[in-house]
Design a protein around this motif. Structure first.
Motif, PDB file in Angstrom:
ATOM      1  N   ARG A 150      31.428 -10.977  12.939  1.00  0.00           N
ATOM      2  CA  ARG A 150      30.135 -11.048  13.615  1.00  0.00           C
ATOM      3  C   ARG A 150      30.146 -12.157  14.651  1.00  0.00           C
ATOM      4  O   ARG A 150      30.935 -13.106  14.575  1.00  0.00           O
ATOM      5  CB  ARG A 150      29.012 -11.293  12.598  1.00  0.00           C
ATOM      6  CG  ARG A 150      28.989 -10.287  11.462  1.00  0.00           C
ATOM      7  CD  ARG A 150      27.993 -10.680  10.382  1.00  0.00           C
ATOM      8  NE  ARG A 150      26.611 -10.565  10.856  1.00  0.00           N
ATOM      9  CZ  ARG A 150      25.551 -10.918  10.120  1.00  0.00           C
ATOM     10  NH1 ARG A 150      25.733 -11.413   8.898  1.00  0.00           N
ATOM     11  NH2 ARG A 150      24.330 -10.778  10.599  1.00  0.00           N
ATOM     12  N   VAL A 196      26.583 -16.837   5.989  1.00  0.00           N
ATOM     13  CA  VAL A 196      27.352 -16.706   7.220  1.00  0.00           C
ATOM     14  C   VAL A 196      28.166 -17.991   7.396  1.00  0.00           C
ATOM     15  O   VAL A 196      27.594 -19.066   7.614  1.00  0.00           O
ATOM     16  CB  VAL A 196      26.453 -16.503   8.458  1.00  0.00           C
ATOM     17  CG1 VAL A 196      27.310 -16.455   9.722  1.00  0.00           C
ATOM     18  CG2 VAL A 196      25.618 -15.235   8.326  1.00  0.00           C
ATOM     19  N   ARG A 197      29.470 -17.884   7.276  1.00  0.00           N
ATOM     20  CA  ARG A 197      30.347 -19.048   7.465  1.00  0.00           C
ATOM     21  C   ARG A 197      30.946 -18.981   8.861  1.00  0.00           C
ATOM     22  O   ARG A 197      31.749 -18.090   9.171  1.00  0.00           O
ATOM     23  CB  ARG A 197      31.450 -19.088   6.410  1.00  0.00           C
ATOM     24  CG  ARG A 197      32.311 -20.353   6.472  1.00  0.00           C
ATOM     25  CD  ARG A 197      33.261 -20.425   5.298  1.00  0.00           C
ATOM     26  NE  ARG A 197      32.542 -20.469   4.038  1.00  0.00           N
ATOM     27  CZ  ARG A 197      32.012 -21.581   3.520  1.00  0.00           C
ATOM     28  NH1 ARG A 197      32.131 -22.730   4.170  1.00  0.00           N
ATOM     29  NH2 ARG A 197      31.378 -21.540   2.362  1.00  0.00           N
ATOM     30  N   VAL A 198      30.582 -19.920   9.705  1.00  0.00           N
ATOM     31  CA  VAL A 198      31.033 -19.920  11.102  1.00  0.00           C
ATOM     32  C   VAL A 198      32.496 -20.339  11.178  1.00  0.00           C
ATOM     33  O   VAL A 198      32.903 -21.355  10.594  1.00  0.00           O
ATOM     34  CB  VAL A 198      30.146 -20.859  11.946  1.00  0.00           C
ATOM     35  CG1 VAL A 198      30.727 -21.040  13.341  1.00  0.00           C
ATOM     36  CG2 VAL A 198      28.723 -20.306  12.020  1.00  0.00           C
ATOM     37  N   TRP A 254      27.331 -14.321  17.647  1.00  0.00           N
ATOM     38  CA  TRP A 254      26.019 -14.563  18.252  1.00  0.00           C
ATOM     39  C   TRP A 254      26.259 -15.267  19.576  1.00  0.00           C
ATOM     40  O   TRP A 254      27.021 -16.248  19.643  1.00  0.00           O
ATOM     41  CB  TRP A 254      25.157 -15.446  17.358  1.00  0.00           C
ATOM     42  CG  TRP A 254      24.677 -14.779  16.109  1.00  0.00           C
ATOM     43  CD1 TRP A 254      23.460 -14.225  15.869  1.00  0.00           C
ATOM     44  CD2 TRP A 254      25.424 -14.619  14.885  1.00  0.00           C
ATOM     45  NE1 TRP A 254      23.391 -13.718  14.600  1.00  0.00           N
ATOM     46  CE2 TRP A 254      24.584 -13.944  13.974  1.00  0.00           C
ATOM     47  CE3 TRP A 254      26.719 -14.955  14.476  1.00  0.00           C
ATOM     48  CZ2 TRP A 254      24.996 -13.608  12.685  1.00  0.00           C
ATOM     49  CZ3 TRP A 254      27.126 -14.623  13.205  1.00  0.00           C
ATOM     50  CH2 TRP A 254      26.271 -13.960  12.325  1.00  0.00           C
ATOM     51  N   ARG A 289      21.953 -15.698   5.908  1.00  0.00           N
ATOM     52  CA  ARG A 289      22.997 -16.150   4.986  1.00  0.00           C
ATOM     53  C   ARG A 289      23.495 -14.977   4.141  1.00  0.00           C
ATOM     54  O   ARG A 289      22.785 -13.991   3.981  1.00  0.00           O
ATOM     55  CB  ARG A 289      22.481 -17.286   4.087  1.00  0.00           C
ATOM     56  CG  ARG A 289      21.277 -16.951   3.225  1.00  0.00           C
ATOM     57  CD  ARG A 289      21.030 -18.006   2.159  1.00  0.00           C
ATOM     58  NE  ARG A 289      20.843 -19.349   2.642  1.00  0.00           N
ATOM     59  CZ  ARG A 289      19.666 -19.904   2.924  1.00  0.00           C
ATOM     60  NH1 ARG A 289      18.559 -19.190   2.789  1.00  0.00           N
ATOM     61  NH2 ARG A 289      19.585 -21.147   3.336  1.00  0.00           N
ATOM     62  N   ALA A 333      26.135 -21.048   5.455  1.00  0.00           N
ATOM     63  CA  ALA A 333      27.303 -20.538   4.738  1.00  0.00           C
ATOM     64  C   ALA A 333      27.016 -20.215   3.284  1.00  0.00           C
ATOM     65  O   ALA A 333      27.728 -19.417   2.674  1.00  0.00           O
ATOM     66  CB  ALA A 333      28.450 -21.543   4.832  1.00  0.00           C
ATOM     67  N   LEU A 382      22.253 -20.137  10.874  1.00  0.00           N
ATOM     68  CA  LEU A 382      23.357 -19.528  10.122  1.00  0.00           C
ATOM     69  C   LEU A 382      23.783 -20.481   9.016  1.00  0.00           C
ATOM     70  O   LEU A 382      24.156 -21.629   9.281  1.00  0.00           O
ATOM     71  CB  LEU A 382      24.538 -19.241  11.058  1.00  0.00           C
ATOM     72  CG  LEU A 382      24.226 -18.418  12.312  1.00  0.00           C
ATOM     73  CD1 LEU A 382      25.490 -18.220  13.143  1.00  0.00           C
ATOM     74  CD2 LEU A 382      23.597 -17.080  11.950  1.00  0.00           C
ATOM     75  N   ALA A 428      31.718 -15.604  13.353  1.00  0.00           N
ATOM     76  CA  ALA A 428      31.747 -15.709  11.897  1.00  0.00           C
ATOM     77  C   ALA A 428      32.297 -14.408  11.343  1.00  0.00           C
ATOM     78  O   ALA A 428      31.589 -13.399  11.290  1.00  0.00           O
ATOM     79  CB  ALA A 428      30.353 -15.974  11.353  1.00  0.00           C
TER      80      ALA A 428
END
Length: 354
Positions: A115, A96-98, A117, A94, A34, A32, A112
């Motif tokens: 979303r 994707v900012r956790v 995982w 991407r 960002a 993932l 994130a």
């Protein structure tokens, strides 16, 4: 619900190295990232930073480094990373900012936005670039001029004809002074401690010794120091003009910031238009806070391999402490993949014997 064996957070050098080794081991995972495009923090570096200016880019596993190429680092390195992702079919998702990672029973849930995982392990490879550090000094909020951090450095032309205070005794402070001093009206370099200059050649052996010193800190659970902080400083040819101008005549830190400058320890005020904080970064690990990984000493304690969190061995950290430079990133990626495999093997053994 899909349960992954690993989630890698961050697609910089350490994250890509970890993903490569996880792929070779057949570990089901995603990466993932960002950013909207490949390149990690390199894509955000200032335009004047060329490949001749950087300290060297270590090769990603089973590839050739672009260290000898010409051009801007924020173009060459991202192109290298992107080609590497494609060639090795790394599972990067991407942008994707956790936001946070939580423990739910034996599993970890990576959130994130809307979303999530679910995974058995994580490899955190978020580096430091998103956490610039500006120390607080009395009066800092009263300054009428401009304050910038290295992360937002706009290039030397921005400082033409201005009086500039450069704060920080690291490599970035030295490099930026080399660019700014020839065009600025005047510069003042201040540091908390006397700079340590390196007079001998920086060899691979010296690099490994520096990494070992940082590794020792994280094994004790202390906040990591940068690798550069223990290697010492050296001037390059492009900084000799600034040296002849006296830009590297270091002064002790000012005691406070005034509206029109900085007040020095002797009581004088150095008038300034700009304060440039070349004061480094902190590890970008706030999303791991729900896992309570920090030791009583303020850092995240790692095992002797240098990647497994002692407080929670489901968590691997790369790009943290000794692997926050390209010197240690590749080795850390391999060690993290081994740590993931070790944990998965342990849990499978426990399940089969239950």
């Amino acid at each position: 619900m899909e349960i992954l064996d690993a989630v890698v957070i961050g697609a910089g050098q350490a994250g890509l190295s970890a993903s490569y080794h996880l792929t070779r081991r057949g570990v089901a995972h995603v990466v993932l990232d960002a950013d909207a495009s490949p390149g990690g923090a390199w894509q955000h570096r200032w335009d004047s930073l060329t490949m001749q200016d950087v300290h060297g880019i270590a090769s990603l596993p089973d590839s050739e480094s672009p260290a000898d190429e010409a051009g801007r680092a924020n173009v060459v390195v991202p192109a290298y990373f992107g080609a590497y992702e494609r060639a090795n079919r790394l599972p990067v998702v991407r942008p994707v900012r956790v936001d946070r990672v939580e423990s739910v029973g034996d599993l970890l849930v990576v959130h994130a936005g809307g979303r999530s995982w679910t995974t058995r392990t994580i490899v955190n490879a978020t580096g430091t670039w998103t956490q610039p550090h500006v120390p607080h000094y009395p009066g800092i909020e009263t300054f009428r001029g401009e304050q910038l951090h290295t992360v937002g450095y706009p290039g030397p032309d921005h400082f033409r004809g201005k009086r500039v205070v450069v704060v920080g005794g690291g490599a970035s402070g030295v490099q930026l002074l080399g660019e700014i001093a020839p065009v600025a009206a005047d510069t003042l370099w201040v540091t908390r401690r006397e700079p340590v200059w390196r007079t001998d050649e920086f060899t691979p052996e010296a690099g490994r010794e520096a990494v070992a010193l940082v590794e020792e800190r994280v094994r004790r659970g202390l906040p990591p120091a940068s690798v550069v902080s223990v290697t010492g400083l050296a001037l390059r040819e492009q900084e000799r003009v600034a040296e002849r101008m006296g830009a590297y005549e270091r002064r002790p830190m000012f005691v406070r910031v005034e509206p029109d400058g900085v007040r020095m320890p002797d009581g004088s005020v150095w008038a300034a238009d700009v304060i440039l904080w070349a004061t480094g970064f902190r590890p970008a690990v706030t999303h791991l806070a729900p896992l309570h990984l920090r030791s009583e000493h303020g850092g995240i304690q790692l095992d002797r391999a240098g990647t497994t969190a002692v407080a929670d061995p489901r968590v691997q950290l790369v790009g943290y402490g000794p692997s926050a430079s390209t010197i240690g990133a590749n080795r850390a990626g391999r060690a993290a993949a081994a740590g993931v495999a070790r944990w998965l093997g342990q849990t499978e053994s426990s399940a089969s014997s239950a």
